[in-house]
Design a protein around this motif. Structure first.
Motif: not given
Length: 230
Positions: A100-102, A110-122, A157-162, A182-185
């Motif tokens: 929502y923030s992004a 029509d770009a999709w958004i892929c928010p990501m939260i860091d987990a372990r390793r990759m 297109y996919v926008i990666f953030c988080g 950047d800067h999407v938290v």
């Protein structure tokens, strides 16, 4: 009015909305600050707006995925307020709030958004949401490699953030349709905006039985001994 709480990552934030309109918010970007500072942020919000918590219509909380300890603190605080004030509880997926923030920025059509939260390793916690805010792929724990999202990126297109995005960027940035924001938290402002929609739908949680959405079981690390062996 809805009081929203966000503690899923290092960002600890609170916000107050009235019928979806933001009145005020406060945030701290400090690791492990939730237990010490969440209550004081709520008090600061009360003082800023001369708010009586009995005026609230509901309490909203970011339910996860995210930090096990952070989620526990946020949900316990939200449930405590609900019990004390006899108010309903609204839960919002942390990744949906990030998307929502992004979406508030001018994005490629029509770009999709892929928010990501860091987990372990990759590994990251992620989901896919389209340009209308509809979930296209549910929350999952995903190990990122050079072939991740290949089929999707061949089509759109996919926008990666988080905070999980930077460690994946080197593997995905050569894809023409892979974009990075950047800067999407996670933030209580987005939680509150989505909570207003759920409030109108009457989508409330059972306060007695609600638990955070950890996604994966908590694995406690073995504490290091402070005593040198003889």
């Amino acid at each position: 009015m809805i009081l929203s709480i966000e503690t899923a990552t290092d960002v600890c934030s609170v916000a107050l909305h009235n019928e979806g309109q933001l009145l005020a918010s406060f945030a701290l970007h400090l690791p492990q600050a939730h237990g010490k500072h969440l209550a004081s942020l709520i008090d600061k919000l009360k003082q800023e707006l001369s708010l009586d918590l009995r005026q609230l219509s509901a309490i909203a909380v970011s339910k996860g995925p995210g930090s096990y300890t952070g989620l526990r603190i946020g949900v316990a605080t939200a449930k405590g307020l609900c019990y004390a004030l006899q108010k309903p509880l609204i839960a919002v997926n942390t990744l949906e709030a990030m998307a929502y923030s992004a979406r508030q920025y001018n994005l490629i059509q029509d770009a999709w958004i892929c928010p990501m939260i860091d987990a372990r390793r990759m590994e990251v916690y992620c989901m896919l949401i389209d340009h209308r805010g509809k979930v296209q792929s549910p929350t999952e724990a995903k190990i990122i490699d050079k072939d991740s999202f290949s089929e999707l990126l061949s089509e759109r297109y996919v926008i990666f953030c988080g905070n999980g995005m930077p460690k994946c960027r080197s593997l995905l940035e050569k894809r023409e349709r892979a974009l990075f924001m950047d800067h999407v938290v996670p933030h209580a402002e987005a939680v509150g905006a989505l909570a207003w929609q759920r409030f109108q739908e009457g989508a409330f949680e059972d306060v007695a039985y609600f638990e955070p959405f950890y996604l994966k079981d908590f694995i406690a690390g073995k504490p290091k001994s402070k005593i040198n062996p003889q």
